[in-house]
Design a protein around this motif. Structure first.
Motif, PDB file in Angstrom:
ATOM      1  N   VAL A 178       0.841  -1.195   0.000  1.00 38.82           N
ATOM      2  CA  VAL A 178       0.000   0.000   0.000  1.00 38.82           C
ATOM      3  C   VAL A 178       0.876   1.245   0.000  1.00 38.82           C
ATOM      4  CG1 VAL A 178      -1.915  -1.119   1.232  1.00 38.82           C
ATOM      5  CG2 VAL A 178      -0.159   0.111   2.528  1.00 38.82           C
ATOM      6  N   LEU A 179       0.250   2.368  -0.286  1.00 40.49           N
ATOM      7  CA  LEU A 179       0.853   3.674  -0.067  1.00 40.49           C
ATOM      8  C   LEU A 179       0.173   4.272   1.158  1.00 40.49           C
ATOM      9  CD1 LEU A 179       0.958   5.154  -3.686  1.00 40.49           C
ATOM     10  CD2 LEU A 179       2.865   4.223  -2.352  1.00 40.49           C
ATOM     11  N   GLU A 180       0.975   4.761   2.096  1.00 35.08           N
ATOM     12  CA  GLU A 180       0.437   5.408   3.288  1.00 35.08           C
ATOM     13  C   GLU A 180       0.582   6.910   3.123  1.00 35.08           C
ATOM     14  OE1 GLU A 180       0.924   7.556   7.014  1.00 35.08           O
ATOM     15  OE2 GLU A 180       2.692   6.820   5.971  1.00 35.08           O
ATOM     16  N   VAL A 181      -0.527   7.625   3.247  1.00 29.55           N
ATOM     17  CA  VAL A 181      -0.510   9.080   3.128  1.00 29.55           C
ATOM     18  C   VAL A 181      -0.449   9.692   4.523  1.00 29.55           C
ATOM     19  CG1 VAL A 181      -3.051   9.254   2.979  1.00 29.55           C
ATOM     20  CG2 VAL A 181      -1.633  11.109   2.108  1.00 29.55           C
ATOM     21  N   GLY A 182       0.383  10.743   4.654  1.00 27.16           N
ATOM     22  CA  GLY A 182       0.511  11.409   5.937  1.00 27.16           C
ATOM     23  C   GLY A 182       0.898  12.865   5.769  1.00 27.16           C
ATOM     24  N   TRP A 183       0.800  13.621   6.831  1.00 25.82           N
ATOM     25  CA  TRP A 183       1.082  15.056   6.815  1.00 25.82           C
ATOM     26  C   TRP A 183       1.432  15.508   8.215  1.00 25.82           C
ATOM     27  CZ3 TRP A 183      -3.319  12.545   5.514  1.00 25.82           C
ATOM     28  CH2 TRP A 183      -4.274  12.456   6.527  1.00 25.82           C
ATOM     29  N   VAL A 184       2.196  16.575   8.296  1.00 24.94           N
ATOM     30  CA  VAL A 184       2.527  17.255   9.540  1.00 24.94           C
ATOM     31  C   VAL A 184       2.548  18.743   9.212  1.00 24.94           C
ATOM     32  CG1 VAL A 184       4.320  17.653  11.269  1.00 24.94           C
ATOM     33  CG2 VAL A 184       3.905  15.335  10.434  1.00 24.94           C
ATOM     34  N   VAL A 185       1.892  19.546  10.034  1.00 23.43           N
ATOM     35  CA  VAL A 185       1.814  20.995   9.806  1.00 23.43           C
ATOM     36  C   VAL A 185       2.341  21.711  11.040  1.00 23.43           C
ATOM     37  CG1 VAL A 185       0.227  22.924   9.396  1.00 23.43           C
ATOM     38  CG2 VAL A 185      -0.142  20.733   8.232  1.00 23.43           C
ATOM     39  N   ARG A 186       3.100  22.784  10.816  1.00 25.65           N
ATOM     40  CA  ARG A 186       3.640  23.571  11.934  1.00 25.65           C
ATOM     41  C   ARG A 186       2.525  24.000  12.873  1.00 25.65           C
ATOM     42  NH1 ARG A 186       7.489  28.099  10.621  1.00 25.65           N
ATOM     43  NH2 ARG A 186       8.033  27.652  12.771  1.00 25.65           N
ATOM     44  N   ASP A 187       2.862  24.057  14.158  1.00 25.05           N
ATOM     45  CA  ASP A 187       1.878  24.387  15.191  1.00 25.05           C
ATOM     46  C   ASP A 187       1.106  25.663  14.880  1.00 25.05           C
ATOM     47  OD1 ASP A 187       3.062  22.230  16.431  1.00 25.05           O
ATOM     48  OD2 ASP A 187       3.733  23.343  18.198  1.00 25.05           O
ATOM     49  N   ALA A 188       1.817  26.712  14.490  1.00 23.68           N
ATOM     50  CA  ALA A 188       1.184  28.017  14.266  1.00 23.68           C
ATOM     51  C   ALA A 188       0.217  28.004  13.091  1.00 23.68           C
ATOM     52  CB  ALA A 188       2.258  29.084  14.031  1.00 23.68           C
ATOM     53  N   LEU A 189       0.288  26.979  12.244  1.00 27.15           N
ATOM     54  CA  LEU A 189      -0.551  26.921  11.040  1.00 27.15           C
ATOM     55  C   LEU A 189      -1.620  25.838  11.109  1.00 27.15           C
ATOM     56  CD1 LEU A 189       2.336  27.404   8.460  1.00 27.15           C
ATOM     57  CD2 LEU A 189       0.748  29.138   9.324  1.00 27.15           C
ATOM     58  N   ALA A 190      -1.686  25.134  12.229  1.00 27.67           N
ATOM     59  CA  ALA A 190      -2.669  24.064  12.387  1.00 27.67           C
ATOM     60  C   ALA A 190      -4.086  24.623  12.306  1.00 27.67           C
ATOM     61  CB  ALA A 190      -2.456  23.354  13.712  1.00 27.67           C
ATOM     62  N   GLY A 191      -4.993  23.824  11.772  1.00 26.22           N
ATOM     63  CA  GLY A 191      -6.401  24.209  11.702  1.00 26.22           C
ATOM     64  C   GLY A 191      -6.755  25.095  10.522  1.00 26.22           C
ATOM     65  N   ARG A 192      -5.854  25.270   9.581  1.00 23.27           N
ATOM     66  CA  ARG A 192      -6.112  26.138   8.424  1.00 23.27           C
ATOM     67  C   ARG A 192      -6.277  25.364   7.115  1.00 23.27           C
ATOM     68  NH1 ARG A 192      -1.981  31.185   9.519  1.00 23.27           N
ATOM     69  NH2 ARG A 192      -2.472  31.388  11.728  1.00 23.27           N
ATOM     70  N   GLY A 193      -6.401  24.053   7.206  1.00 18.84           N
ATOM     71  CA  GLY A 193      -6.630  23.246   6.012  1.00 18.84           C
ATOM     72  C   GLY A 193      -5.385  22.803   5.271  1.00 18.84           C
ATOM     73  N   PHE A 194      -4.202  23.065   5.826  1.00 22.10           N
ATOM     74  CA  PHE A 194      -2.978  22.681   5.124  1.00 22.10           C
ATOM     75  C   PHE A 194      -2.796  21.159   5.093  1.00 22.10           C
ATOM     76  CE2 PHE A 194      -1.656  27.108   6.169  1.00 22.10           C
ATOM     77  CZ  PHE A 194      -1.458  27.539   4.870  1.00 22.10           C
ATOM     78  N   GLY A 195      -3.145  20.467   6.173  1.00 25.64           N
ATOM     79  CA  GLY A 195      -3.047  19.005   6.173  1.00 25.64           C
ATOM     80  C   GLY A 195      -3.917  18.402   5.082  1.00 25.64           C
ATOM     81  N   THR A 196      -5.137  18.914   4.947  1.00 25.46           N
ATOM     82  CA  THR A 196      -6.042  18.438   3.895  1.00 25.46           C
ATOM     83  C   THR A 196      -5.480  18.751   2.514  1.00 25.46           C
ATOM     84  OG1 THR A 196      -7.938  18.723   5.367  1.00 25.46           O
ATOM     85  CG2 THR A 196      -8.395  18.595   3.000  1.00 25.46           C
ATOM     86  N   GLU A 197      -4.893  19.922   2.352  1.00 28.36           N
ATOM     87  CA  GLU A 197      -4.316  20.304   1.052  1.00 28.36           C
ATOM     88  C   GLU A 197      -3.144  19.400   0.680  1.00 28.36           C
ATOM     89  OE1 GLU A 197      -2.718  24.431  -1.046  1.00 28.36           O
ATOM     90  OE2 GLU A 197      -4.056  24.540   0.711  1.00 28.36           O
ATOM     91  N   ILE A 198      -2.289  19.087   1.648  1.00 27.47           N
ATOM     92  CA  ILE A 198      -1.167  18.177   1.404  1.00 27.47           C
ATOM     93  C   ILE A 198      -1.700  16.776   1.095  1.00 27.47           C
ATOM     94  CG2 ILE A 198       0.824  17.038   2.458  1.00 27.47           C
ATOM     95  CD1 ILE A 198       1.175  19.683   4.134  1.00 27.47           C
ATOM     96  N   GLY A 199      -2.643  16.313   1.897  1.00 28.95           N
ATOM     97  CA  GLY A 199      -3.223  14.984   1.683  1.00 28.95           C
ATOM     98  C   GLY A 199      -3.908  14.851   0.334  1.00 28.95           C
ATOM     99  N   ARG A 200      -4.652  15.863  -0.080  1.00 27.11           N
ATOM    100  CA  ARG A 200      -5.336  15.835  -1.386  1.00 27.11           C
ATOM    101  C   ARG A 200      -4.306  15.763  -2.512  1.00 27.11           C
ATOM    102  NH1 ARG A 200      -9.758  14.458  -1.650  1.00 27.11           N
ATOM    103  NH2 ARG A 200     -10.613  15.973  -0.232  1.00 27.11           N
ATOM    104  N   ALA A 201      -3.228  16.550  -2.393  1.00 28.21           N
ATOM    105  CA  ALA A 201      -2.178  16.506  -3.422  1.00 28.21           C
ATOM    106  C   ALA A 201      -1.556  15.108  -3.484  1.00 28.21           C
ATOM    107  CB  ALA A 201      -1.109  17.556  -3.128  1.00 28.21           C
ATOM    108  N   ALA A 202      -1.357  14.483  -2.327  1.00 31.70           N
ATOM    109  CA  ALA A 202      -0.771  13.142  -2.299  1.00 31.70           C
ATOM    110  C   ALA A 202      -1.709  12.119  -2.947  1.00 31.70           C
ATOM    111  CB  ALA A 202      -0.449  12.741  -0.860  1.00 31.70           C
TER     112      ALA A 202
END
Length: 184
Positions: free
Chosen positions: A96-120
């Motif tokens: 399988v391929l495992e998708v994951g993300w980590v976002v800097r504390d100050a930027l959490a909750g702004r949709g960046f994890g979802t944006e990275i995950g969608r791109a992956a």
């Protein structure tokens, strides 16, 4: 004029981010990312040497597996946002391929994890369409589970591996993880 096809290691632009394959030149930024307290809570603790070894491993995975994690930077100013992408792994005998993300504390909750995950997920559809894509996180990591929901990944059940247990310090060999899968 012939159209150039994308390569797996090409930078991936999203609406707000530029995702580039992680290499040894990214160690200082990764150290800064993994030093954020919330990031360290879920992924650490890290040493500088550990981060360097992880970056070396990621660079190697891009060469040997044809897939790996990206460093995520803000397209407008180049500021570090986080990291994410895919890893090849074996899950109970299934490649399988495992998708994951980590976002800097100050930027959490702004949709960046979802944006990275969608791109992956889009990247996986282009370069490895036959491989299933999964995601997993400790059952009490509500933020990551919310991202999995936003990515329309389907909850599959609970798996056990080394990780965090809510209310207990340190890593535990049989922590419960929520497993999600991309629906074909």
């Amino acid at each position: 004029m012939a159209m150039l096809l994308p390569r797996a290691t090409d930078p991936v632009p999203t609406e707000r981010l530029l995702l580039t394959p992680i290499g040894l030149g990214d160690v200082d930024d990764l150290w800064r990312l993994y030093s954020d307290p919330l990031v360290a809570r879920w992924t650490g603790p890290w040493s500088y040497d550990g981060v360097e070894a992880w970056a070396r491993d990621m660079a190697s995975r891009w060469l040997t597996d044809g897939v790996g994690k990206w460093l995520a930077r803000d397209r407008s100013d180049g500021a570090l946002v986080g990291r994410g992408g895919l890893s090849r792994m074996d899950l109970a005998g299934e490649a399988v391929l495992e998708v994951g993300w980590v976002v800097r504390d100050a930027l959490a909750g702004r949709g960046f994890g979802t944006e990275i995950g969608r791109a992956a997920l889009d990247w996986a559809s282009t370069f490895f369409p036959a491989l299933p894509v999964i995601a997993f996180t400790e059952v009490h990591n509500r933020a990551s589970r919310a991202v999995m929901h936003h990515l329309d990944l389907r909850f599959e059940g609970i798996i056990h591996r080394e990780g965090l247990v809510e209310g207990r310090d340190g890593l535990h060999p049989d922590a419960a993880f929520a497993l999600y899968r991309r629906v074909p």
